[in-house]
Write a protein that holds these residues in place. Structure first.
Motif, short mmCIF file in Angstrom:
data_model
loop_
_atom_site.label_atom_id
_atom_site.label_comp_id
_atom_site.label_asym_id
_atom_site.label_seq_id
_atom_site.Cartn_x
_atom_site.Cartn_y
_atom_site.Cartn_z
N ILE A 198 2.10 7.73 -2.07
CA ILE A 198 3.43 8.26 -2.42
C ILE A 198 3.87 9.27 -1.37
CG2 ILE A 198 4.67 9.70 -4.10
CD1 ILE A 198 3.02 8.27 -6.28
N ALA A 199 2.98 10.15 -0.95
CA ALA A 199 3.32 11.14 0.08
C ALA A 199 3.68 10.45 1.39
CB ALA A 199 2.16 12.11 0.27
N THR A 215 7.12 8.95 1.17
CA THR A 215 8.15 9.99 1.24
C THR A 215 8.39 10.41 2.68
OG1 THR A 215 7.51 10.77 -0.94
CG2 THR A 215 8.81 12.27 0.40
N ARG A 240 10.18 7.56 4.57
CA ARG A 240 11.60 7.48 4.21
C ARG A 240 12.39 8.58 4.90
NH1 ARG A 240 15.03 9.29 -0.22
NH2 ARG A 240 16.61 7.70 -0.58
#
Length: 105
Positions: A85-86, A89, A92
């Motif tokens: 997830i990190a 992020t 993105r």
């Protein structure tokens, strides 16, 4: 469509038009799945807090929960998910920066 003259409008309509034109909108965009309304965010927060309370009560019942997670591999999987997830992020944010730098947006 042209606006009617303020002199021709009754006093109550002029006052209403003046107050709505001076006040800021409550929201710039309608609520969506990506941008929920304040009420939806409050419901989500309350739900998460209630679930967290039940979870903490259940964790107190299961002894050695930490060791069970480590031995079963759930702890490592949880860390892998958090790392993914990190990384997503950061990826993105990098791509959005590239788009802005190239004036694509």
């Amino acid at each position: 469509m042209p606006r009617p003259s303020t002199r021709a409008a009754p006093r109550s309509q002029r006052r209403s038009r003046r107050s709505t034109s001076c006040s800021a909108p409550t929201s710039t965009r309608p609520p969506t799945a990506a941008n929920p309304s304040l009420i939806e965010r409050g419901v989500t927060l309350a739900t998460n807090e209630a679930i967290g309370s039940v979870r903490s009560a259940a964790e107190g019942v299961v002894p050695y929960r930490k060791w069970v997670r480590k031995l079963s591999g759930a702890e490592r999987y949880s860390k892998d998910v958090a790392a993914a997830i990190a990384a997503g992020t950061v990826r993105r944010a990098y791509l959005k920066g590239q788009l802005v730098a190239r004036s694509c947006v």
